[in-house]
Design a protein around this motif. Structure first.
Motif, PDB file in Angstrom:
ATOM      1  N   GLY A  34       0.801  -1.219   0.000  1.00 31.23           N
ATOM      2  CA  GLY A  34       0.000   0.000   0.000  1.00 31.23           C
ATOM      3  C   GLY A  34       0.829   1.262   0.000  1.00 31.23           C
ATOM      4  N   TRP A  35       0.118   2.362   0.174  1.00 32.58           N
ATOM      5  CA  TRP A  35       0.710   3.683   0.080  1.00 32.58           C
ATOM      6  C   TRP A  35       0.540   4.454   1.381  1.00 32.58           C
ATOM      7  N   PHE A  36       1.601   5.111   1.751  1.00 33.26           N
ATOM      8  CA  PHE A  36       1.612   6.029   2.876  1.00 33.26           C
ATOM      9  C   PHE A  36       2.063   7.387   2.360  1.00 33.26           C
ATOM     10  N   ARG A  37       1.784   8.408   3.131  1.00 35.35           N
ATOM     11  CA  ARG A  37       2.247   9.734   2.730  1.00 35.35           C
ATOM     12  C   ARG A  37       2.688  10.530   3.945  1.00 35.35           C
ATOM     13  N   GLN A  38       3.585  11.460   3.677  1.00 30.17           N
ATOM     14  CA  GLN A  38       4.061  12.339   4.732  1.00 30.17           C
ATOM     15  C   GLN A  38       4.165  13.749   4.187  1.00 30.17           C
ATOM     16  N   ALA A  39       3.399  14.622   4.779  1.00 28.68           N
ATOM     17  CA  ALA A  39       3.431  16.038   4.425  1.00 28.68           C
ATOM     18  C   ALA A  39       4.406  16.760   5.343  1.00 28.68           C
ATOM     19  N   PRO A  40       4.925  17.891   4.922  1.00 28.68           N
ATOM     20  CA  PRO A  40       5.872  18.640   5.767  1.00 28.68           C
ATOM     21  C   PRO A  40       5.295  18.933   7.137  1.00 28.68           C
ATOM     22  N   GLY A  41       6.042  18.590   8.161  1.00 27.69           N
ATOM     23  CA  GLY A  41       5.619  18.871   9.520  1.00 27.69           C
ATOM     24  C   GLY A  41       4.584  17.925  10.083  1.00 27.69           C
ATOM     25  N   LYS A  42       4.241  16.892   9.321  1.00 25.77           N
ATOM     26  CA  LYS A  42       3.228  15.938   9.786  1.00 25.77           C
ATOM     27  C   LYS A  42       3.804  14.526   9.841  1.00 25.77           C
ATOM     28  N   GLU A  43       3.125  13.691  10.583  1.00 28.24           N
ATOM     29  CA  GLU A  43       3.532  12.296  10.667  1.00 28.24           C
ATOM     30  C   GLU A  43       3.113  11.540   9.403  1.00 28.24           C
ATOM     31  N   ARG A  44       3.839  10.462   9.143  1.00 26.97           N
ATOM     32  CA  ARG A  44       3.478   9.604   8.022  1.00 26.97           C
ATOM     33  C   ARG A  44       2.136   8.936   8.312  1.00 26.97           C
ATOM     34  N   GLU A  45       1.264   8.858   7.321  1.00 29.11           N
ATOM     35  CA  GLU A  45      -0.046   8.255   7.505  1.00 29.11           C
ATOM     36  C   GLU A  45      -0.338   7.257   6.395  1.00 29.11           C
ATOM     37  N   GLY A  46      -1.115   6.245   6.755  1.00 32.50           N
ATOM     38  CA  GLY A  46      -1.555   5.277   5.766  1.00 32.50           C
ATOM     39  C   GLY A  46      -2.624   5.886   4.875  1.00 32.50           C
ATOM     40  N   VAL A  47      -2.457   5.757   3.574  1.00 34.75           N
ATOM     41  CA  VAL A  47      -3.408   6.306   2.613  1.00 34.75           C
ATOM     42  C   VAL A  47      -4.334   5.206   2.097  1.00 34.75           C
ATOM     43  N   SER A  48      -3.751   4.165   1.565  1.00 32.04           N
ATOM     44  CA  SER A  48      -4.536   3.061   1.020  1.00 32.04           C
ATOM     45  C   SER A  48      -3.677   1.820   0.942  1.00 32.04           C
ATOM     46  N   CYS A  49      -4.255   0.687   1.340  1.00 31.72           N
ATOM     47  CA  CYS A  49      -3.539  -0.585   1.331  1.00 31.72           C
ATOM     48  C   CYS A  49      -4.450  -1.678   0.802  1.00 31.72           C
ATOM     49  N   ILE A  50      -3.836  -2.732   0.294  1.00 28.09           N
ATOM     50  CA  ILE A  50      -4.602  -3.849  -0.243  1.00 28.09           C
ATOM     51  C   ILE A  50      -3.904  -5.157   0.076  1.00 28.09           C
ATOM     52  N   SER A  51      -4.701  -6.165   0.403  1.00 24.92           N
ATOM     53  CA  SER A  51      -4.174  -7.501   0.649  1.00 24.92           C
ATOM     54  C   SER A  51      -4.998  -8.484  -0.161  1.00 24.92           C
ATOM     55  N   VAL A  52      -4.373  -9.134  -1.118  1.00 21.02           N
ATOM     56  CA  VAL A  52      -5.087 -10.131  -1.899  1.00 21.02           C
ATOM     57  C   VAL A  52      -5.359 -11.369  -1.054  1.00 21.02           C
ATOM     58  N   ARG A  53      -4.456 -11.681  -0.168  1.00 16.27           N
ATOM     59  CA  ARG A  53      -4.553 -12.919   0.632  1.00 16.27           C
ATOM     60  C   ARG A  53      -5.862 -12.987   1.401  1.00 16.27           C
ATOM     61  N   ASP A  54      -6.256 -11.859   2.045  1.00 15.89           N
ATOM     62  CA  ASP A  54      -7.508 -11.903   2.799  1.00 15.89           C
ATOM     63  C   ASP A  54      -8.582 -11.013   2.195  1.00 15.89           C
ATOM     64  N   GLY A  55      -8.298 -10.449   1.033  1.00 22.18           N
ATOM     65  CA  GLY A  55      -9.305  -9.662   0.330  1.00 22.18           C
ATOM     66  C   GLY A  55      -9.583  -8.299   0.922  1.00 22.18           C
ATOM     67  N   SER A  56      -8.716  -7.842   1.802  1.00 24.45           N
ATOM     68  CA  SER A  56      -9.002  -6.587   2.504  1.00 24.45           C
ATOM     69  C   SER A  56      -8.403  -5.388   1.784  1.00 24.45           C
ATOM     70  N   THR A  57      -9.091  -4.274   1.911  1.00 20.94           N
ATOM     71  CA  THR A  57      -8.571  -2.996   1.449  1.00 20.94           C
ATOM     72  C   THR A  57      -8.778  -1.963   2.540  1.00 20.94           C
TER      73      THR A  57
END
Length: 125
Positions: A34-57
């Motif tokens: 998946g994808w994470f992002r970090q803006a200036p002065g902010k903590e890294r955050e999860g944006v979107s993730c996917i797992s085919v194994r358990d079908g989760s997004t």
């Protein structure tokens, strides 16, 4: 393991970008990716993730309805289609993998094995 990210750039508000992350050296069937992002002065955050194994997004609330994550199994690649971009989406975006982890858990930072080099996304007029 190598994660090669591409697709960042400069776009006007309301525009679209597509990020891609090609994974080599692993079988993504056993990973969440998946994808994470970090803006200036902010903590890294999860944006979107996917797992085919358990079908989760997972999608962060701030991107639901605007971003879509998808996998191309043949190319071992995950893509993030980002539409209706806003200035607050400006950040460095990172691709990551997590072994035998659900998308939701990965988005919280659990089980992450590898990080790709970030790609800059700038939304500005």
């Amino acid at each position: 393991v190598q994660l090669q990210a591409s697709g960042g750039g400069l776009v006007q508000p309301g525009g679209s970008l597509r990020l891609s992350c090609e994974a080599s050296g692993i079988n993504l069937d056993y990973y969440a990716i998946g994808w994470f992002r970090q803006a200036p002065g902010k903590e890294r955050e999860g944006v979107s993730c996917i797992s085919v194994r358990d079908g989760s997004t997972y999608y962060a609330d701030s991107v639901k309805g605007r971003f879509t994550i998808s996998r191309d199994n043949a190319k071992n690649t995950v893509s993030l289609q980002m539409n209706s971009l806003k200035a607050e989406d400006t950040a460095v975006y990172y691709c990551a993998t997590a072994f035998l982890t659900s998308a939701q858990a990965m988005a919280r930072g659990a089980g992450i094995n590898d990080w790709g080099i970030g790609t800059q996304v700038t939304v500005s007029s």
